[in-house]
Structures are given as C-alpha cells and as structure tokens.
Write an enzyme that holds these catalytic residues in place. Sequence first.
Site, PDB file in Angstrom:
ATOM      1  N   ASN A   1       2.067  -4.639  -3.353  1.00  0.00           N
ATOM      2  CA  ASN A   1       0.663  -5.011  -3.184  1.00  0.00           C
ATOM      3  C   ASN A   1      -0.139  -3.756  -2.841  1.00  0.00           C
ATOM      4  O   ASN A   1       0.298  -2.929  -2.031  1.00  0.00           O
ATOM      5  CB  ASN A   1       0.621  -6.021  -2.009  1.00  0.00           C
ATOM      6  CG  ASN A   1      -0.720  -6.669  -1.775  1.00  0.00           C
ATOM      7  OD1 ASN A   1      -1.338  -7.184  -2.697  1.00  0.00           O
ATOM      8  ND2 ASN A   1      -1.166  -6.662  -0.522  1.00  0.00           N
TER       9      ASN A   1
ATOM     10  N   GLU B   1       0.799  -1.236   0.000  1.00  0.00           N
ATOM     11  CA  GLU B   1       0.000   0.000   0.000  1.00  0.00           C
ATOM     12  C   GLU B   1       0.830   1.285   0.000  1.00  0.00           C
ATOM     13  O   GLU B   1       0.658   2.147   0.871  1.00  0.00           O
ATOM     14  CB  GLU B   1      -0.998  -0.032   1.171  1.00  0.00           C
ATOM     15  CG  GLU B   1      -1.893  -1.270   1.094  1.00  0.00           C
ATOM     16  CD  GLU B   1      -2.896  -1.399   2.258  1.00  0.00           C
ATOM     17  OE1 GLU B   1      -2.852  -0.574   3.191  1.00  0.00           O
ATOM     18  OE2 GLU B   1      -3.724  -2.327   2.201  1.00  0.00           O
TER      19      GLU B   1
ATOM     20  N   HIS C   1     -10.448  -6.057  -2.643  1.00  0.00           N
ATOM     21  CA  HIS C   1     -11.509  -5.952  -1.628  1.00  0.00           C
ATOM     22  C   HIS C   1     -12.671  -5.223  -2.295  1.00  0.00           C
ATOM     23  O   HIS C   1     -12.661  -3.988  -2.412  1.00  0.00           O
ATOM     24  CB  HIS C   1     -11.011  -5.159  -0.415  1.00  0.00           C
ATOM     25  CG  HIS C   1      -9.933  -5.867   0.357  1.00  0.00           C
ATOM     26  ND1 HIS C   1     -10.157  -7.040   1.040  1.00  0.00           N
ATOM     27  CD2 HIS C   1      -8.622  -5.566   0.544  1.00  0.00           C
ATOM     28  CE1 HIS C   1      -9.032  -7.432   1.629  1.00  0.00           C
ATOM     29  NE2 HIS C   1      -8.083  -6.556   1.341  1.00  0.00           N
TER      30      HIS C   1
ATOM     31  N   GLU D   1      -6.057 -10.524  -1.938  1.00  0.00           N
ATOM     32  CA  GLU D   1      -6.866 -10.344  -0.718  1.00  0.00           C
ATOM     33  C   GLU D   1      -8.356 -10.313  -1.047  1.00  0.00           C
ATOM     34  O   GLU D   1      -9.119  -9.519  -0.496  1.00  0.00           O
ATOM     35  CB  GLU D   1      -6.461  -9.040   0.005  1.00  0.00           C
ATOM     36  CG  GLU D   1      -4.980  -8.944   0.310  1.00  0.00           C
ATOM     37  CD  GLU D   1      -4.584  -7.757   1.184  1.00  0.00           C
ATOM     38  OE1 GLU D   1      -5.471  -7.086   1.749  1.00  0.00           O
ATOM     39  OE2 GLU D   1      -3.375  -7.506   1.303  1.00  0.00           O
TER      40      GLU D   1
ATOM     41  N   ASP E   1     -12.154 -10.340  -1.368  1.00  0.00           N
ATOM     42  CA  ASP E   1     -13.449 -10.539  -0.721  1.00  0.00           C
ATOM     43  C   ASP E   1     -14.431  -9.560  -1.355  1.00  0.00           C
ATOM     44  O   ASP E   1     -14.026  -8.568  -1.966  1.00  0.00           O
ATOM     45  CB  ASP E   1     -13.408 -10.428   0.817  1.00  0.00           C
ATOM     46  CG  ASP E   1     -12.777  -9.169   1.355  1.00  0.00           C
ATOM     47  OD1 ASP E   1     -12.737  -8.140   0.641  1.00  0.00           O
ATOM     48  OD2 ASP E   1     -12.320  -9.186   2.525  1.00  0.00           O
TER      49      ASP E   1
END
Length: 402
Positions: free
Chosen positions: A259, A218, A295, A323, A325
């Site tokens: 990432n 990030e 996400h 990651e 979801d």
Amino acid sequence: MKVSTSLAALAALLPFAMAQSPVWGQCGGIGWTGPTTCTSGNVCTEYSSYYSQCIPSSQAPSTIPTTPASPPTTPASPPSTTASAPGGTATGLNAKAKSAGKLYFGSATDNSELTDTAYVAILDNNSEFGQLTPANSMKWDATEPSQGTFTFSGGDQIANLAKSNGQLLRGHNCVWYNQLPSWVTSTSWTSSELLSVVQTHCSTIVSHYKDAWDVINEPFNDDGTFRTDVFYTVTGTQYITTALQAARAADPNAKLYINDYNIESTGAKATAMLNLVKQLKSAGVPVDGVGLQCHFIVGEVPTSLQSVMQQFTALGVEVAITELDIRMTLPETQALLTQQQKDYQSVVAACMAVEGCVGITVWDYTDKYSWVPSTFSGQGDACPWDSNLQKKPAYTGIMTAL
Ligand SMILES: *[C@@H]1O[C@H](CO)[C@@H](O)[C@H](O)[C@H]1NC(C)=O
C-alpha cells in the site's frame, strides 16, 4: 496391511479434499487455489472474476448470480437483509458498489470514535459500509509494544465490530516505517535478527485477523527510491519478501497488499511500485494486490488514475483504493464542495472502469474524525459526510459513479 493403510491415508486426506470455506471466506477468483464451496447455510457469491465469497444464504444479493452451496438452501430463507435491492435501486454506498460488481465500499475507523453512538450507527450500516480498516490499532506500536508481547484488544474491538456487521476487515498494517515501538528502531539488529522479528510480527498478526492485509505500507520515497527506514537499512528489500511470505504462511486465504501514496499517477513512484510487483511475482513471492491510498486535494485528482490501476492489474494483481479522502483549503465554499463532488465521482469512476479494482475505502467517512486538519495545516473537510454526520455533495458524487 496394504488396503487399510491406503484407506487410512485416504481418510486423512478427505478433510482437505472436501474443505469448504466458512462464512465470509473466499471461495473463488483468479489465482484462487482454496475451496470453491461454502459451509452449510452459505452461498458462494461472485463479485468479480477476482473474488468470490461465502455469504449467508439469507443475505445473498439477488442481483448477483450465486452458486448453491450444498446442501441446497430452502426457499424458506428470510428475505435479504443486505443492502442490495434488485433492479439497481440499491441505496447506500456499499449496496450500490456491490450491485455494480465491486466487493465492498468501506471506511477506516478508530477505537476512540466507537463511543460516539451517532457515528457508530452510520458505520454499522451495511448499506453504506461493507468493510472496515482500523486506522491505528493494528499498527506495530499497538500490537507488539515490546518484543514478543502481542496485544490485540484494540484491533479485536474493530474486528469484532466488522464481524457483527457482516463487514470485511482490512488489516493495517504489518510493516511500516512509522508508529514503530522503540525496541524495533533502536536495537542494532543484524539482518537475520531483524528478518526474524518481521517474520514473527507478520505471522502473528496476520494469523489473528483475516480478509485482507496491507502487509507492506509506504515502502517508497516520492522519487521512487526505497525509503531508508530501519527495515531497508538493515535488510535491503529482503524484509518485503520475508513479510509477504510470513503473511501467506499465516493465512493462505488473506489478500496480501503493498500500500502506498503518490502512486496514483504515472511517474517515478508508480514505476517503482510496478517494478517491485513485477520482481516479487517473478521471484514467486506472494503478493495479491496494490493499495492506492488516494489522499487527494480538491481540483487535483490525477487524470492517469485509471491507467495506472490498469498497469497494476495487467501484472496479475488486484488493486483497491484504500484511504480515499479529498481535502480542501479552508474555509469551505459551495464551489469547493461542488468540485469535491466531481472529484469523488471521478475517483470512484476510475475504480468502476477497472475490473480488478475490488473496492474503495474512505479514510474515515466524516470530517468529524478526519486526520487531515491535524496533518495539513489550514486544510480539511475531506470526507463525504460533514462534521455533523450529514451527507455532503461528495456523497452524491460517489453514488453517481457507482
Ligand atoms: C442505512 O443506509 C441507507 C442508505 O443511506 C438508508 O436508506 C437506511 O435507512 C440506513 N439504515 C439505518 C438503519 O439507518
């Protein structure tokens, strides 16, 4: 005398010239310069043009062409225990992903969840999950709580679980603005002091855990500017170079990633990441991959996901969905679950359509342990298994895309 000196020199070189990758080690792929054969009992198995891996001969999937290791294995090997069944009948997310040419389908997990035996029984199932990411226990506050004092116990628990399950491990992460111990954030560093701190931290944790690493996590704000955390404020972008170089020196075989989130659609943040990767590569800084966190929100999966991934792979890096979801505003309804199924399917289909997309990791597989409800008020049910560890329509969406 001359001859014996040469022989000694040759003998000294032989271990390197003949080096073989150990079990689960990389043995080929675009850009790979390490060993291309495996130690005895393992076969070098190509998953994509980006990645070949040494896997135990007894677990070699029959649907993927394998190169025999030396010495050749005997036909008396036990039948395959992994998940890939021949003829496209694989059951389970990882089995299906691998037989479709991906390296893994994986899940994040956390140490506090590992006392839940019903949860762990599914996590351990190599047909479902071929890769684990520790959600917290390899972060800076967990691994170097005071300067120069490293604690690996939490990370080791997950690394050992992955190893005993024959699963790949994704280290998460070396350098991130969050979950930092106060000694990092509250010291007034000079640039060279902080770079030395980054160097020590990354080289120590990357040499301790293998496979892949989110070396930089990030680094950007949503507008594409660099996040003004302690690292950027003190060193500019030099910390990125230092961290990646330290990681490469610590483990020449680890896949080194940057990432981030909100880089899954075209826009300022994705462009900033593309530019960073371009600059690093042209400066010879080691970077192997870009992690797209993914996400997402039900009904709002970006349509440019596939094309963004292709823009990254065109730069010569691999990509992974790291990651995943897809959360909804509660309460859950049948319509939301159906839309979520479609959304999971389209995300996984985007990875399937991009050869350099090596794998997919969900940010925990069950609603029981999702980070979403505590982070996004009123939202949840983001995972493919529900809080009773039952598969949801989302699971079928993933399987359909694989
Ligand atoms: C592992 O998962 C697969 C796919 O869901 C299932 O068929 C198999 O029974 C599971 N194995 C165990 C030991 O639970």
